[in-house]
Design a protein around this motif. Sequence first.
Motif, PDB file in Angstrom:
ATOM      1  N   GLU A 292       5.142   5.136   1.519  1.00 20.80           N
ATOM      2  CA  GLU A 292       3.835   5.539   2.062  1.00 20.80           C
ATOM      3  C   GLU A 292       2.693   5.086   1.154  1.00 20.80           C
ATOM      4  N   THR A 293       2.981   4.891  -0.114  1.00 22.74           N
ATOM      5  CA  THR A 293       1.959   4.357  -1.019  1.00 22.74           C
ATOM      6  C   THR A 293       2.603   3.320  -1.933  1.00 22.74           C
ATOM      7  N   GLU A 294       1.807   2.397  -2.405  1.00 23.44           N
ATOM      8  CA  GLU A 294       2.258   1.352  -3.334  1.00 23.44           C
ATOM      9  C   GLU A 294       1.148   1.164  -4.349  1.00 23.44           C
ATOM     10  N   THR A 295       1.517   0.842  -5.586  1.00 25.81           N
ATOM     11  CA  THR A 295       0.506   0.503  -6.578  1.00 25.81           C
ATOM     12  C   THR A 295       0.734  -0.933  -7.023  1.00 25.81           C
ATOM     13  N   ARG A 296      -0.351  -1.697  -7.058  1.00 24.01           N
ATOM     14  CA  ARG A 296      -0.312  -3.064  -7.553  1.00 24.01           C
ATOM     15  C   ARG A 296      -1.452  -3.197  -8.557  1.00 24.01           C
TER      16      ARG A 296
END
Length: 243
Positions: free
Chosen positions: A102-106
Amino acid sequence: MRIAVISDVHANLVALEAVLAHAGEVDAFWNIGDCVGYGPQPAECVSRLREAGAAWVAGNHERAATGAISTDEFNPSAAAAALWTRGRLSGEEKAFLDELPETETRGDFTLVHGTLRWPIWEYLDDYDTARAHLALLKTRYSFVGHTHVPALVTERLDAPEGCEMRRLRDGETVDLGSERLVLNPGSVGQPRDGDKRAAYGILDTDAATFTLRRVEYDIAATQRLMVDAGLPEWLIERLEIGR
Ligand code: ZN
């Protein structure tokens, strides 16, 4: 790095191909969810973005397409399209969609379809919601989708609302500075801001800019496929008015 940021493709492969061609050479694709639902080519859009190795967060339509959530909260046309979509995806494709986070960090960016408070459902389209999202944001910047309207939120702790919000127009470039920002690239496959052209953005991490772009695509071709598929009439009509 030059990154194409896309959202709400909604199974509109003709629009997606136009965006990929228009974006040119990029180092990565970030997909902010709702690759499927509404449009006529869900499996084709899923394969195209898997092929491109896109970073990808789930939207409500990915979840509905696999049966992971019910369509009770959907309006009747969206529910009909979601059920039709379920029948067009293989078991393997549904398993892939179910695995999406549901969330991703880049780096400095957090990707989420709706908001950090309610990742697949909440529309970030007012100050209260924007403040709640920013309060949960652990990176400097974030990308959201879901509203199908290109927009920019800038955190301003000295402003009465705590932030400023506005729409983004074709060709507009946002400088990424020290302020915390929320960026919405609009929708590739079903724009709703009155501009029927596909919307997406280019993030340039070297220049520290985000540029919103619009591109024409063959709307009639997508509409013909939708008619053949027997998809609801309103979903077909709205593509040519961009609502
Ligand atoms: Zn959507």
